[in-house]
Design an enzyme around this catalytic site. Structure first.
Site, PDB file in Angstrom:
ATOM      1  N   GLU A 288       0.543  -0.733   0.171  1.00 42.65           N
ATOM      2  CA  GLU A 288      -0.058  -0.283   0.149  1.00 42.65           C
ATOM      3  C   GLU A 288       0.672   1.011  -0.177  1.00 42.65           C
ATOM      4  O   GLU A 288       2.020   1.602   1.123  1.00 42.65           O
ATOM      5  CB  GLU A 288      -1.131   0.450   0.935  1.00 42.65           C
ATOM      6  CG  GLU A 288      -1.591  -1.221   1.162  1.00 42.65           C
ATOM      7  CD  GLU A 288      -2.641  -0.713  -0.204  1.00 42.65           C
ATOM      8  OE1 GLU A 288      -3.351  -0.144  -0.456  1.00 42.65           O
ATOM      9  OE2 GLU A 288      -2.731  -2.106  -0.472  1.00 42.65           O
ATOM     10  N   CYS A 322      -1.750   8.956   4.205  1.00 37.74           N
ATOM     11  CA  CYS A 322      -1.810   8.503   1.934  1.00 37.74           C
ATOM     12  C   CYS A 322      -3.446   9.397   2.012  1.00 37.74           C
ATOM     13  O   CYS A 322      -2.824   9.252   1.462  1.00 37.74           O
ATOM     14  CB  CYS A 322      -1.821   7.530   2.906  1.00 37.74           C
ATOM     15  SG  CYS A 322      -2.631   6.549   3.318  1.00 37.74           S
TER      16      CYS A 322
HETATM   17  P1  NAD Z   1       8.720   5.235   3.418  1.00 33.54           P
HETATM   18  O1  NAD Z   1       8.590   4.615   1.822  1.00 33.54           O
HETATM   19  O2  NAD Z   1      10.263   6.027   3.428  1.00 33.54           O
HETATM   20  O3  NAD Z   1       9.434   4.576   4.438  1.00 33.54           O
HETATM   21  C1  NAD Z   1       8.175   2.776   4.434  1.00 33.54           C
HETATM   22  C2  NAD Z   1       8.991   1.260   5.476  1.00 33.54           C
HETATM   23  O4  NAD Z   1       9.762   0.939   5.095  1.00 33.54           O
HETATM   24  C3  NAD Z   1       9.448   2.395   6.670  1.00 33.54           C
HETATM   25  O5  NAD Z   1       9.483   1.365   7.551  1.00 33.54           O
HETATM   26  C4  NAD Z   1      11.374   1.836   5.607  1.00 33.54           C
HETATM   27  O6  NAD Z   1      12.197   1.638   6.904  1.00 33.54           O
HETATM   28  C5  NAD Z   1      11.096   1.011   5.041  1.00 33.54           C
HETATM   29  N1  NAD Z   1      12.186   0.905   4.262  1.00 33.54           N
HETATM   30  C6  NAD Z   1      12.737   1.574   3.643  1.00 33.54           C
HETATM   31  N2  NAD Z   1      13.945   0.891   2.074  1.00 33.54           N
HETATM   32  C7  NAD Z   1      13.242   0.365   2.547  1.00 33.54           C
HETATM   33  C8  NAD Z   1      13.703  -1.266   1.615  1.00 33.54           C
HETATM   34  N3  NAD Z   1      15.261  -0.677   0.892  1.00 33.54           N
HETATM   35  N4  NAD Z   1      13.727  -2.247   2.024  1.00 33.54           N
HETATM   36  C9  NAD Z   1      12.394  -2.030   2.540  1.00 33.54           C
HETATM   37  N5  NAD Z   1      11.876  -0.959   3.904  1.00 33.54           N
HETATM   38  C10 NAD Z   1      12.406  -0.835   3.406  1.00 33.54           C
HETATM   39  O7  NAD Z   1       7.729   5.781   3.773  1.00 33.54           O
HETATM   40  P2  NAD Z   1       7.197   6.247   5.327  1.00 33.54           P
HETATM   41  O8  NAD Z   1       7.432   7.608   5.688  1.00 33.54           O
HETATM   42  O9  NAD Z   1       7.491   5.888   6.503  1.00 33.54           O
HETATM   43  O10 NAD Z   1       5.623   6.435   4.936  1.00 33.54           O
HETATM   44  C11 NAD Z   1       5.061   7.749   4.553  1.00 33.54           C
HETATM   45  C12 NAD Z   1       4.162   7.299   2.865  1.00 33.54           C
HETATM   46  O11 NAD Z   1       3.674   5.627   3.615  1.00 33.54           O
HETATM   47  C13 NAD Z   1       3.759   7.899   1.943  1.00 33.54           C
HETATM   48  O12 NAD Z   1       3.715   8.245   1.202  1.00 33.54           O
HETATM   49  C14 NAD Z   1       2.468   7.512   2.832  1.00 33.54           C
HETATM   50  O13 NAD Z   1       1.375   8.215   1.545  1.00 33.54           O
HETATM   51  C15 NAD Z   1       2.217   6.331   2.869  1.00 33.54           C
HETATM   52  N6  NAD Z   1       0.898   5.193   3.199  1.00 33.54           N
HETATM   53  C16 NAD Z   1       0.722   4.951   2.432  1.00 33.54           C
HETATM   54  C17 NAD Z   1      -0.891   3.294   3.449  1.00 33.54           C
HETATM   55  C18 NAD Z   1      -1.880   3.252   2.699  1.00 33.54           C
HETATM   56  O14 NAD Z   1      -2.795   2.879   2.837  1.00 33.54           O
HETATM   57  N7  NAD Z   1      -1.421   3.195   1.184  1.00 33.54           N
HETATM   58  C19 NAD Z   1      -0.982   4.153   4.517  1.00 33.54           C
HETATM   59  C20 NAD Z   1       0.022   4.990   5.348  1.00 33.54           C
HETATM   60  C21 NAD Z   1       0.998   5.575   4.607  1.00 33.54           C
END
Ligand code: NAD
Length: 519
Positions: A288, A322
């Protein structure tokens, strides 16, 4: 096991109910005294200290350490996957009723301490009291809902009868999952993805976001208290950018449950698509991702309601949802009137520390996010007309004033890119049809809303507005488990619909047994 029908957890009323206010104040004080402690990572119940530490900071109070966490490296990541793999042998054979029971007990523990969970979120991710309370309530809802769901799926599934055969279908677990949540719903999303995995019979390695490892640890504590066998959830703070690939790419990882940005989601999808030696399955990725969500305001809308809906959808939790509205697409005939009212409404918003319940907006998550949002605001000032905000707000943390930029072109950067902060682009449309076309012009498709009294226009939007969660005459945030299964289209993700009846199927595979009956 007989359970009452699922109902959403009631929300607290901090303004109207003095008891709620008192309990939250107490929890804030108690949690404050616990700030700054050290926490180990946990593999198969064993606490492991590492020299390399991850610091979690209060975004509203620069320098205030919420917790210090042992950080895993690639070797520990490998150990955690193997521990989960080992535990899968027994957990996958644990009856569904027992797994459901674990979720219900966990929900009970969190419910009992809901003010403390909320308080941790105020300190760790800058949520206001109502936002933190809603996060806790949603987390409890996921546990209660998925417990009921697994019991439903565990029942005999209907198949077409075939003469002289006895056939049945069972949903069995997948294996080891890697759960990668974001920081913005540090309990609800983390718990939703973790518990969906676990209740379906899988074991997981939970890698919390580096901005919110504390809340993940709090879930682990609740699960342990509820009697979870060691190794079912392994808690592994580590840098996503390096160790993340080890977890996702591991040959024993069977699936990845991810919520976060588009960029990271697509990267994970690519890493998971490779087949390392020894891997005997195609990994499943439940991803997501981001959003660029619009609210369309029709000429026949209740303007007061539209202004209120746009304001809370855009600025609730500083725009860091999000589902947050980041584009208001307003039909020409009501455009100026809408802007006028919106400016007055937004300028009433108080920004400041979330230890003070009078503030409607707290800090953004960290210095990097603040910098990026301020850069977008500068781009926005060139792409449109600044109506209000447009700068940082005073205070000891990462505060930004709620910002509205009008006359933005539909293809402008601030109309297309996810800013993930308190910034609204207002776009003018000639008529309702054009407004809908603009609403569909991004690569995302998560949430959207339409304010209109025109039934035909609402029906057109129901058919044509391409988002996973569409709302009419209400805000586009605040999806409730069970009632609003949540997930988006296109670059917003794989439309997994968390909190819906299809969700647990993603964490299982169906096995069919057919027996020829003796004549
Ligand atoms: P992010 O993508 O920066 O990080 C998400 C997670 O991924 C974190 O735990 C991070 O440490 C991890 N991560 C980063 N690089 C990685 C890799 N190479 N391999 C594995 N894991 C890795 O996002 P964020 O800043 O934590 O959250 C904000 C984002 O999340 C926004 O884009 C928002 O729209 C989205 N979001 C979407 C939903 C939905 O339901 N669609 C809900 C909440 C947030």
């Amino acid at each position: 096991m007989q359970l009452a029908e699922f109902r959403n957890e009631p929300l607290c009323d901090f303004k109207g109910n003095p008891e709620h206010k008192r309990r939250m104040e107490e929890a804030m004080e108690e949690v404050r005294k616990e700030l700054g402690r050290e926490y180990d990572l946990v593999i198969k119940g064993e606490r492991i200290k590492t020299p390399d530490k991850l610091y979690s900071y209060n975004p509203g109070q620069k320098g205030q350490v919420v917790g210090v966490f042992s950080k895993a490296d690639a070797e520990l990541a490998d150990l955690a996957i193997h521990a989960a793999d080992e535990t899968f042998k027994s957990w996958s054979r644990t009856p569904a009723e027992d797994r459901a029971e674990l979720l219900l007990k966990t929900a009970g523990i969190i419910r009992e301490r809901k003010f403390h969970y909320a308080a941790w979120m105020c300190y760790e991710v800058g949520k206001t009291w109502p936002e933190a309370d809603a996060d806790v309530a949603e987390a409890i809802d996921f546990a209660e809902f998925y417990a009921r769901e697994i019991l439903r799926l565990d029942k005999l599934q209907p198949l077409t009868p075939i003469p002289a055969e006895r056939n049945y279908l069972r949903y069995i677990p997948l294996g080891v999952g890697v759960v990668i949540p974001p920081w913005n719903f540090p309990l609800a999303i983390l718990m939703g993805m973790t518990l969906a995995s676990v209740v379906a019979g899988n074991t997981v390695v939970l890698k919390p976001s580096s901005d919110s490892p504390m809340i993940g640890h709090k879930l682990l504590e609740a699960l342990e208290q509820a009697g979870m066998p060691p190794g079912v959830v392994n808690y592994l703070p580590c840098p996503g950018s390096s160790v993340g690939d080890v977890l996702v790419g591991h040959a024993r990882t069977r699936f990845v449950a991810f919520t976060g940005s588009k960029e990271v989601g697509l990267h994970i999808n690519e890493v998971a698509a490779k087949t390392p030696p020894g891997q005997v399955w195609v990994k499943r990725v439940i991803a997501e991702m981001g959003g660029k969500d619009s609210i369309v305001v029709d000429s026949e809308a209740d303007l007061e309601a539209a202004v209120e809906g746009v304001t809370v959808s855009t600025f609730g939790y500083q725009g860091q949802k999000c589902s947050a509205c980041s584009r208001a697409i307003v039909v020409e005939s009501v455009y100026e009137a809408f802007l006028d009212k919106l400016k007055r409404r937004v300028e009433q918003i108080k920004v400041g520390s979330t230890t003070d319940p009078d503030n409607y907006m707290g800090p953004v998550i960290n210095a990097r996010a603040k910098q990026s949002i301020l850069e977008y605001i500068e781009i926005g000032k060139k792409e449109g007309r600044l109506i209000t905000g447009g700068e940082e707000a005073p205070g000891p943390g990462h505060f930004i004033r709620p910002t509205v930029i009008a006359d933005v072109a539909p293809q402008a950067r601030i109309a297309q890119e996810e800013i993930f902060g308190p910034v609204l682009a207002v776009i003018k449309a000639r008529n309702f049809n054009e407004a809908l076309e603009i609403a569909n012009n991004t690569e995302y498709g998560l949430t959207g809303a339409v304010y209109s009294k025109n039934r035909q226009n609402l029906e057109k939007a129901a058919d044509e507005f391409f988002v996973g969660n569409l709302y009419f005459n209400r805000k586009c945030t605040g999806a409730l488990v069970g009632g609003h299964p949540f997930g988006g289209f296109n670059m917003s993700g794989t439309d997994s619909k968390a909190g819906g009846r299809d969700y647990l199927l993603l964490f299982t595979q169906a096995k069919v047994v057919s027996e020829k009956l003796a004549p």
